[in-house]
Design an enzyme around this catalytic site. Sequence first.
Site, PDB file in Angstrom:
ATOM      1  N   GLY A   1      -7.705  -2.077  -5.811  1.00  0.00           N
ATOM      2  CA  GLY A   1      -8.724  -2.636  -6.707  1.00  0.00           C
ATOM      3  C   GLY A   1      -9.892  -1.681  -6.856  1.00  0.00           C
ATOM      4  O   GLY A   1     -10.378  -1.134  -5.870  1.00  0.00           O
TER       5      GLY A   1
ATOM      6  N   THR B   1     -13.812  -0.601  -1.608  1.00  0.00           N
ATOM      7  CA  THR B   1     -13.375  -1.966  -1.942  1.00  0.00           C
ATOM      8  C   THR B   1     -14.582  -2.885  -1.940  1.00  0.00           C
ATOM      9  O   THR B   1     -15.473  -2.726  -1.093  1.00  0.00           O
ATOM     10  CB  THR B   1     -12.329  -2.504  -0.942  1.00  0.00           C
ATOM     11  OG1 THR B   1     -12.199  -3.930  -1.127  1.00  0.00           O
ATOM     12  CG2 THR B   1     -12.693  -2.252   0.507  1.00  0.00           C
TER      13      THR B   1
ATOM     14  N   ARG C   1     -10.806 -11.364  -0.950  1.00  0.00           N
ATOM     15  CA  ARG C   1      -9.431 -11.457  -0.422  1.00  0.00           C
ATOM     16  C   ARG C   1      -9.382 -12.348   0.821  1.00  0.00           C
ATOM     17  O   ARG C   1      -9.697 -13.517   0.701  1.00  0.00           O
ATOM     18  CB  ARG C   1      -8.878 -10.058  -0.127  1.00  0.00           C
ATOM     19  CG  ARG C   1      -7.359 -10.023  -0.131  1.00  0.00           C
ATOM     20  CD  ARG C   1      -6.855  -8.628   0.125  1.00  0.00           C
ATOM     21  NE  ARG C   1      -6.957  -7.777  -1.051  1.00  0.00           N
ATOM     22  CZ  ARG C   1      -6.035  -7.724  -2.010  1.00  0.00           C
ATOM     23  NH1 ARG C   1      -4.956  -8.434  -1.937  1.00  0.00           N
ATOM     24  NH2 ARG C   1      -6.191  -6.932  -3.054  1.00  0.00           N
TER      25      ARG C   1
ATOM     26  N   ARG D   1      -1.909  -0.329  -8.130  1.00  0.00           N
ATOM     27  CA  ARG D   1      -1.286  -0.774  -6.875  1.00  0.00           C
ATOM     28  C   ARG D   1       0.170  -0.329  -6.986  1.00  0.00           C
ATOM     29  O   ARG D   1       0.932  -0.874  -7.776  1.00  0.00           O
ATOM     30  CB  ARG D   1      -1.396  -2.287  -6.723  1.00  0.00           C
ATOM     31  CG  ARG D   1      -2.852  -2.800  -6.680  1.00  0.00           C
ATOM     32  CD  ARG D   1      -2.902  -4.229  -6.215  1.00  0.00           C
ATOM     33  NE  ARG D   1      -4.204  -4.851  -6.493  1.00  0.00           N
ATOM     34  CZ  ARG D   1      -5.263  -4.751  -5.693  1.00  0.00           C
ATOM     35  NH1 ARG D   1      -5.204  -4.026  -4.604  1.00  0.00           N
ATOM     36  NH2 ARG D   1      -6.392  -5.366  -6.000  1.00  0.00           N
TER      37      ARG D   1
ATOM     38  N   ASP E   1     -14.531  -5.831  -1.024  1.00  0.00           N
ATOM     39  CA  ASP E   1     -14.336  -6.897  -0.022  1.00  0.00           C
ATOM     40  C   ASP E   1     -15.087  -6.666   1.291  1.00  0.00           C
ATOM     41  O   ASP E   1     -15.271  -7.604   2.060  1.00  0.00           O
ATOM     42  CB  ASP E   1     -12.847  -7.058   0.295  1.00  0.00           C
ATOM     43  CG  ASP E   1     -12.036  -7.424  -0.930  1.00  0.00           C
ATOM     44  OD1 ASP E   1     -12.618  -7.982  -1.876  1.00  0.00           O
ATOM     45  OD2 ASP E   1     -10.825  -7.134  -0.956  1.00  0.00           O
TER      46      ASP E   1
ATOM     47  N   HIS F   1     -12.958 -11.240 -11.639  1.00  0.00           N
ATOM     48  CA  HIS F   1     -13.033  -9.774 -11.695  1.00  0.00           C
ATOM     49  C   HIS F   1     -14.355  -9.228 -12.194  1.00  0.00           C
ATOM     50  O   HIS F   1     -14.590  -8.016 -12.095  1.00  0.00           O
ATOM     51  CB  HIS F   1     -11.883  -9.228 -12.544  1.00  0.00           C
ATOM     52  CG  HIS F   1     -10.550  -9.354 -11.857  1.00  0.00           C
ATOM     53  ND1 HIS F   1      -9.875 -10.538 -11.804  1.00  0.00           N
ATOM     54  CD2 HIS F   1      -9.814  -8.454 -11.163  1.00  0.00           C
ATOM     55  CE1 HIS F   1      -8.750 -10.370 -11.120  1.00  0.00           C
ATOM     56  NE2 HIS F   1      -8.684  -9.117 -10.717  1.00  0.00           N
ATOM     57  N   ILE F   2     -15.221 -10.091 -12.727  1.00  0.00           N
ATOM     58  CA  ILE F   2     -16.553  -9.616 -13.132  1.00  0.00           C
ATOM     59  C   ILE F   2     -17.234  -8.948 -11.926  1.00  0.00           C
ATOM     60  O   ILE F   2     -18.033  -8.013 -12.076  1.00  0.00           O
ATOM     61  CB  ILE F   2     -17.389 -10.786 -13.685  1.00  0.00           C
ATOM     62  CG1 ILE F   2     -18.637 -10.269 -14.385  1.00  0.00           C
ATOM     63  CG2 ILE F   2     -17.754 -11.780 -12.605  1.00  0.00           C
ATOM     64  CD1 ILE F   2     -19.379 -11.346 -15.144  1.00  0.00           C
TER      65      ILE F   2
ATOM     66  N   VAL G   1     -17.164  14.305  -3.699  1.00  0.00           N
ATOM     67  CA  VAL G   1     -16.057  15.134  -3.199  1.00  0.00           C
ATOM     68  C   VAL G   1     -15.986  16.429  -4.002  1.00  0.00           C
ATOM     69  O   VAL G   1     -15.908  17.535  -3.446  1.00  0.00           O
ATOM     70  CB  VAL G   1     -14.716  14.355  -3.285  1.00  0.00           C
ATOM     71  CG1 VAL G   1     -13.526  15.285  -3.103  1.00  0.00           C
ATOM     72  CG2 VAL G   1     -14.679  13.222  -2.257  1.00  0.00           C
TER      73      VAL G   1
ATOM     74  N   GLY H   1     -29.594 -30.655  -7.664  1.00  0.00           N
ATOM     75  CA  GLY H   1     -28.274 -30.028  -7.736  1.00  0.00           C
ATOM     76  C   GLY H   1     -27.988 -29.250  -6.475  1.00  0.00           C
ATOM     77  O   GLY H   1     -28.886 -29.005  -5.664  1.00  0.00           O
TER      78      GLY H   1
ATOM     79  N   ARG I   1     -18.202  17.944  -5.927  1.00  0.00           N
ATOM     80  CA  ARG I   1     -19.348  18.864  -5.837  1.00  0.00           C
ATOM     81  C   ARG I   1     -19.486  19.477  -4.441  1.00  0.00           C
ATOM     82  O   ARG I   1     -19.860  20.643  -4.317  1.00  0.00           O
ATOM     83  CB  ARG I   1     -20.616  18.157  -6.298  1.00  0.00           C
ATOM     84  CG  ARG I   1     -20.510  17.837  -7.787  1.00  0.00           C
ATOM     85  CD  ARG I   1     -21.790  17.470  -8.425  1.00  0.00           C
ATOM     86  NE  ARG I   1     -21.609  17.410  -9.876  1.00  0.00           N
ATOM     87  CZ  ARG I   1     -22.541  17.060 -10.732  1.00  0.00           C
ATOM     88  NH1 ARG I   1     -23.741  16.730 -10.299  1.00  0.00           N
ATOM     89  NH2 ARG I   1     -22.313  17.044 -12.031  1.00  0.00           N
TER      90      ARG I   1
ATOM     91  N   ASP J   1      -7.399  -1.099   2.631  1.00  0.00           N
ATOM     92  CA  ASP J   1      -6.422  -0.894   3.710  1.00  0.00           C
ATOM     93  C   ASP J   1      -5.013  -0.609   3.187  1.00  0.00           C
ATOM     94  O   ASP J   1      -4.280   0.165   3.799  1.00  0.00           O
ATOM     95  CB  ASP J   1      -6.443  -2.061   4.707  1.00  0.00           C
ATOM     96  CG  ASP J   1      -6.097  -3.398   4.091  1.00  0.00           C
ATOM     97  OD1 ASP J   1      -6.053  -3.488   2.853  1.00  0.00           O
ATOM     98  OD2 ASP J   1      -5.882  -4.356   4.853  1.00  0.00           O
TER      99      ASP J   1
ATOM    100  N   ASP K   1     -14.004  -5.430   3.958  1.00  0.00           N
ATOM    101  CA  ASP K   1     -13.151  -5.969   5.023  1.00  0.00           C
ATOM    102  C   ASP K   1     -12.521  -4.883   5.896  1.00  0.00           C
ATOM    103  O   ASP K   1     -11.524  -5.137   6.566  1.00  0.00           O
ATOM    104  CB  ASP K   1     -12.032  -6.836   4.398  1.00  0.00           C
ATOM    105  CG  ASP K   1     -11.194  -6.061   3.398  1.00  0.00           C
ATOM    106  OD1 ASP K   1     -11.578  -4.936   3.014  1.00  0.00           O
ATOM    107  OD2 ASP K   1     -10.140  -6.586   2.997  1.00  0.00           O
TER     108      ASP K   1
HETATM  109  O1  F6P Z   1      -9.564  -6.071  -3.047  1.00  0.00           O
HETATM  110  C1  F6P Z   1     -10.392  -6.245  -4.142  1.00  0.00           C
HETATM  111  C2  F6P Z   1     -10.027  -7.502  -4.881  1.00  0.00           C
HETATM  112  O2  F6P Z   1     -10.883  -7.644  -5.996  1.00  0.00           O
HETATM  113  C3  F6P Z   1     -10.031  -8.784  -4.047  1.00  0.00           C
HETATM  114  O3  F6P Z   1     -11.325  -9.278  -3.845  1.00  0.00           O
HETATM  115  C4  F6P Z   1      -9.145  -9.668  -4.863  1.00  0.00           C
HETATM  116  O4  F6P Z   1      -8.521 -10.641  -4.034  1.00  0.00           O
HETATM  117  C5  F6P Z   1      -8.125  -8.714  -5.410  1.00  0.00           C
HETATM  118  O5  F6P Z   1      -8.698  -7.420  -5.360  1.00  0.00           O
HETATM  119  C6  F6P Z   1      -7.696  -8.981  -6.824  1.00  0.00           C
HETATM  120  O6  F6P Z   1      -6.708  -8.059  -7.147  1.00  0.00           O
HETATM  121  P1  F6P Z   1      -6.125  -7.843  -8.609  1.00  0.00           P
HETATM  122  O7  F6P Z   1      -7.112  -7.012  -9.365  1.00  0.00           O
HETATM  123  O8  F6P Z   1      -4.849  -7.119  -8.384  1.00  0.00           O
HETATM  124  O9  F6P Z   1      -5.968  -9.193  -9.220  1.00  0.00           O
END
Ligand code: F6P
Length: 335
Positions: free
Chosen positions: A25, A140, A186, A86, A142, A265-266, A37, A230, A39, A117, A144
């Site tokens: 991602g 990433t 994730r 991927r 995430d 994805h935003i 890298v 709210g 430069r 990872d 993570d």
């Molecule tokens: O690892 C980054 C990430 O955006 C995660 O937060 C999410 O679960 C995943 O990728 C979404 O992947 P894809 O773009 O393949 O739908």
Amino acid sequence: MTEPHCDPHPNPAGIKRVAVLTSGGDAPGMNAAIRAVVRTATSQGIEVIGVRRGFSGLHRGDFITLGPRDVANTLQRGGTILLSARSHTWRTPEGRARGARHLRAHDVDALIVIGGDGSFHGAHFLQEEHGIPVIGLPGTIDNDLYGTDHTIGYFTAVETALDAVDKLRDTGASHERIFVIEVMGRHAGHIALDVAVAGGAEEVFIPEDAKEVAGVLDIVRASVKKGKMGSIIIVAEGYPGGATGVAQAIQDGTGMETRVSILGHIQRGGSPVSSDRILASRLGEAAVYALMEGKSDVMVGRQNHETSFTPLADTWEKRKDVSRDLYRCAKTLSI
Ligand code: F6P
């Protein structure tokens, strides 16, 4: 080999040409890392090959040469100029052998992989099976990866999600509604936790804590009784059932109407914030120096304000926990 442009860094590994790719991602700041890298390498008289479309491109030999001017005006751009993917072919030994042949045919001495990872698995096997030195850069949203306090793209993703949460609070408060907002991450709750604290959420659900929704229904009821305009509930996508499941459980348990917003994805787009640009720049520079010094099969990260090197395998075998202090803080402040 071009002439060095600044003080030469020791190069006992004799690196003359490196390749760089982005994989998995995309994350804001990947371009800043590529730029760093390119430069740094150029400043040391090292040539750079950019591999397009991650490991899929490596498998096909989709290479371009990159000089300092090719990365001009990229520091502030989201996404990745090298494109990402991927890759499935890379998961086979044959696929990796083909990629290694392409690298050798182009006289590439080492590879820098910017990704998460899954991407580091690919890099690790390339080094293990074909002896090609590899360095990983944590890219990433995430956050993570074990071995670095933050990953490239994380800070921007949190800002983007927070901006959305603030806006949803405006409309939520106007209608006295409960908004259940799902953020990415994730299997990890880092984004959710930061956004919950910074966004003043009433509750946060993260995969690191398997608490039942039923157990917090009183908190939701109470927040309405306290006269709160709210409520905002943040759910990490890795929490079982996600935001939709949490919202359903709240509706079933309290009869209160909820609205669900899945940010999606935003969170991966947009211009990187300064912290991501600086992190990416530091790590990109450090990656080139690390290869020159003969390091391999490690991720370059930052821990406690210092550059650190973590074996690639540790980045996925060891788990980086969320901040338990911050988790407590989120609960305390939602009174
Ligand atoms: O690892 C980054 C990430 O955006 C995660 O937060 C999410 O679960 C995943 O990728 C979404 O992947 P894809 O773009 O393949 O739908």
